[in-house]
Design an enzyme around this catalytic site. Structure first.
Site, PDB file in Angstrom:
ATOM      1  N   HIS A   6      40.979  33.998  35.415  1.00  0.00           N
ATOM      2  CA  HIS A   6      41.701  34.419  36.630  1.00  0.00           C
ATOM      3  C   HIS A   6      43.182  34.567  36.294  1.00  0.00           C
ATOM      4  O   HIS A   6      43.911  33.587  36.183  1.00  0.00           O
ATOM      5  CB  HIS A   6      41.507  33.374  37.739  1.00  0.00           C
ATOM      6  CG  HIS A   6      42.015  33.809  39.083  1.00  0.00           C
ATOM      7  ND1 HIS A   6      41.245  33.765  40.227  1.00  0.00           N
ATOM      8  CD2 HIS A   6      43.217  34.304  39.468  1.00  0.00           C
ATOM      9  CE1 HIS A   6      41.953  34.207  41.256  1.00  0.00           C
ATOM     10  NE2 HIS A   6      43.169  34.537  40.818  1.00  0.00           N
TER      11      HIS A   6
ATOM     12  N   HIS B 277      46.584  37.405  37.048  1.00  0.00           N
ATOM     13  CA  HIS B 277      47.091  38.646  37.662  1.00  0.00           C
ATOM     14  C   HIS B 277      48.015  39.340  36.674  1.00  0.00           C
ATOM     15  O   HIS B 277      49.238  39.142  36.707  1.00  0.00           O
ATOM     16  CB  HIS B 277      47.819  38.323  38.967  1.00  0.00           C
ATOM     17  CG  HIS B 277      46.918  37.790  40.022  1.00  0.00           C
ATOM     18  ND1 HIS B 277      46.323  38.584  40.982  1.00  0.00           N
ATOM     19  CD2 HIS B 277      46.463  36.533  40.256  1.00  0.00           C
ATOM     20  CE1 HIS B 277      45.555  37.838  41.767  1.00  0.00           C
ATOM     21  NE2 HIS B 277      45.622  36.593  41.342  1.00  0.00           N
TER      22      HIS B 277
ATOM     23  N   GLN C 135      44.716  42.970  47.285  1.00  0.00           N
ATOM     24  CA  GLN C 135      45.687  41.907  47.559  1.00  0.00           C
ATOM     25  C   GLN C 135      46.122  41.874  49.024  1.00  0.00           C
ATOM     26  O   GLN C 135      46.335  40.816  49.596  1.00  0.00           O
ATOM     27  CB  GLN C 135      46.920  42.090  46.660  1.00  0.00           C
ATOM     28  CG  GLN C 135      48.061  41.131  46.935  1.00  0.00           C
ATOM     29  CD  GLN C 135      47.734  39.693  46.554  1.00  0.00           C
ATOM     30  OE1 GLN C 135      47.797  39.319  45.397  1.00  0.00           O
ATOM     31  NE2 GLN C 135      47.378  38.868  47.537  1.00  0.00           N
TER      32      GLN C 135
ATOM     33  N   HIS D 209      38.932  35.920  46.001  1.00  0.00           N
ATOM     34  CA  HIS D 209      39.965  34.929  46.326  1.00  0.00           C
ATOM     35  C   HIS D 209      39.503  34.326  47.644  1.00  0.00           C
ATOM     36  O   HIS D 209      39.654  34.945  48.702  1.00  0.00           O
ATOM     37  CB  HIS D 209      41.325  35.597  46.517  1.00  0.00           C
ATOM     38  CG  HIS D 209      42.066  35.867  45.260  1.00  0.00           C
ATOM     39  ND1 HIS D 209      41.603  36.703  44.297  1.00  0.00           N
ATOM     40  CD2 HIS D 209      43.245  35.374  44.800  1.00  0.00           C
ATOM     41  CE1 HIS D 209      42.476  36.730  43.291  1.00  0.00           C
ATOM     42  NE2 HIS D 209      43.480  35.932  43.570  1.00  0.00           N
TER      43      HIS D 209
ATOM     44  N   GLU E  85      41.866  30.435  50.031  1.00  0.00           N
ATOM     45  CA  GLU E  85      43.040  29.884  49.340  1.00  0.00           C
ATOM     46  C   GLU E  85      44.055  29.445  50.391  1.00  0.00           C
ATOM     47  O   GLU E  85      45.115  30.028  50.577  1.00  0.00           O
ATOM     48  CB  GLU E  85      43.669  30.922  48.379  1.00  0.00           C
ATOM     49  CG  GLU E  85      44.705  30.277  47.452  1.00  0.00           C
ATOM     50  CD  GLU E  85      45.342  31.239  46.464  1.00  0.00           C
ATOM     51  OE1 GLU E  85      45.021  32.450  46.501  1.00  0.00           O
ATOM     52  OE2 GLU E  85      46.174  30.792  45.650  1.00  0.00           O
TER      53      GLU E  85
ATOM     54  N   ASP F 207      46.103  31.994  36.455  1.00  0.00           N
ATOM     55  CA  ASP F 207      46.452  32.701  37.698  1.00  0.00           C
ATOM     56  C   ASP F 207      47.738  33.531  37.585  1.00  0.00           C
ATOM     57  O   ASP F 207      47.722  34.734  37.787  1.00  0.00           O
ATOM     58  CB  ASP F 207      46.556  31.721  38.871  1.00  0.00           C
ATOM     59  CG  ASP F 207      46.321  32.380  40.226  1.00  0.00           C
ATOM     60  OD1 ASP F 207      46.103  33.599  40.244  1.00  0.00           O
ATOM     61  OD2 ASP F 207      46.363  31.681  41.255  1.00  0.00           O
TER      62      ASP F 207
END
Ligand code: FE2
Length: 413
Positions: free
Chosen positions: A54, A56, A149, A207, A210, A306
């Site tokens: 994971h 980005h 996102q 996701h 979270e 992340d």
């Protein structure tokens, strides 16, 4: 034919040799036939490469691009990224993605799952990631998640953009149900995710929840749908922070269902301990999902980086040993057995989550492994051992000397 000698293979007793031909492991044993080339691993710990499931990559090194994330929350992070994401190009993105990958690879990572923002009709990030994936196909397993996102529904046309990204070549369907404008839209996005995964035969990585809101329960729906479709093992629930805040009686029931589906969990310890608990005073929550309890139930859990210097998290350097160190502290996983198996959280468990078939120091697999500056699993974790070498298809990607003290008083010698 080449032979790696004096390898202390994780989970095995004594020293082994690894025989490699055409990039594959031909044999592993105490004493193997001679080979033209011999590489001495000097009794150091050998394990399958680090996996970061994971990350980005389209966001790396953007922390200084726009306004700062003053509140330090996930939601302001999304807002800051949204404000500045138009000010980039495919070439600029590719340069940052390569830099991020290089940092991880120099610390022993050979497989990355990257969540690329596709709530962008220009697909700048996706185009960049697809190009870099093709450039590096021999050096790295790179999986791309079509990640909305700004929401499948909170963003106009988000669901269509996710579908388009799958057509362009993304490997996994992503979603962000807790960011949708109402619970119903979050649930709708989970249904869409599973439908798209079935339609295009892709993996799923959501996701999911979270947030510290203990009533954010999209995991329940995701798990139920993938259980019914029989695709739990192809599914990952990332973050699931709220599950760490949920009532025990709810968690007890869920554990059984999570085990039944075979769903995978990705926890990002440094990121979530930093982002979560922001509305708490004291006691302040840790923000992590129930890593220890999931692991105890035999449910697959892995750790991930992340972020690397982005609007959500200012640090991050791709060092999976550091992530592991934080993770086992925050999740309170330090029994002798947990320490012995700790490396699994950043190696095999991540590979299982990513559905990597060609992974492991075993005969018939590609000769991909890393060498740690330690002689046991305990020493590796306790000393946060550096990676001394990374080997891919039998070729050395990099090698470094162990750190040495160059000057010391008598007592310290
Ligand atoms: Fe993330």
């Amino acid at each position: 034919m080449k032979k790696f000698i004096n390898a202390r293979i994780k989970g095995q007793e004594g020293l082994s040799q690894i025989l490699v031909e055409h990039g594959k492991i031909m044999a592993v044993g105490e004493k193997l036939p001679p080979a033209e080339e011999k590489i001495d691993l000097k009794g150091k710990l050998v394990c399958a490469p680090y996996v970061d499931p994971h990350l980005h990559l389209d966001y790396v090194f953007t922390a200084d691009m726009g306004e700062k994330n003053g509140s330090g929350t996930l939601f302001e992070g999304i807002q800051r990224w949204s404000e500045s994401k138009g000010n980039t190009s495919v070439e600029e993105m590719k340069e940052r993605i390569r830099r991020g990958i290089k940092k991880e690879m120099l610390q022993g990572v050979q497989a990355i799952r990257t969540h690329i923002d596709v709530t962008d009709p220009t697909f700048t990030g996706l185009k960049a990631a697809l190009e870099v994936k093709s450039e590096l196909k021999d050096l790295l397993d790179l999986q791309i998640v079509a990640f909305p996102q700004e929401g499948m529904y909170a963003y106009q046309g988000g669901a269509q953009l996710v579908e388009e990204a799958l057509k362009m070549g993304a490997d996994c369907v992503g979603a962000i149900p807790h960011y949708e404008l109402a619970r119903e839209f979050g649930e709708k996005s989970i249904h869409t995710t599973v439908e798209l995964a079935m339609k295009y035969d892709r993996l799923i990585d959501v996701h999911c929840d979270e947030t510290d809101d203990s009533m954010s329960r999209f995991l329940e729906l995701l798990n139920a749908l993938v259980l019914m479709e029989g695709i739990g093992s192809k599914t990952a629930a990332s973050h699931t922070c709220s599950f760490g805040s949920a009532d025990n009686s709810y968690a007890f029931r869920m554990m059984k269902l999570l085990k039944k589906s075979g769903i995978n969990f990705i926890s990002c310890p440094t990121e979530n301990i930093y982002l979560q608990g922001r509305q708490d005073t004291y006691p302040k929550r840790r923000g992590l999902t129930r890593v220890k309890e999931l692991n105890d139930q035999g449910i697959n859990v892995c750790f991930a980086q992340d972020s690397m210097s982005d609007p959500w998290y200012p640090l991050g350097n791709g060092n999976m040993m550091m992530i592991l160190d934080h993770g086992i502290h925050i999740a309170q996983m330090m029994s002798p057995e947990e320490i012995r198996n700790a490396l699994d959280l950043v190696t095999v468990n991540g590979a299982k989550t990513m559905n990597l078939a060609d992974y492991g120091v075993e005969v018939g697999k590609s000769a991909n492994f890393i060498v740690l500056d330690a002689e046991s699993e305990f020493e590796a974790v306790c000393e946060r051992a550096q990676v001394l070498a990374s080997v891919r298809k039998g070729e050395i990607l990099f090698r470094r000397e162990p750190a040495v003290v160059t000057e010391a008083t008598d007592f310290l010698k």
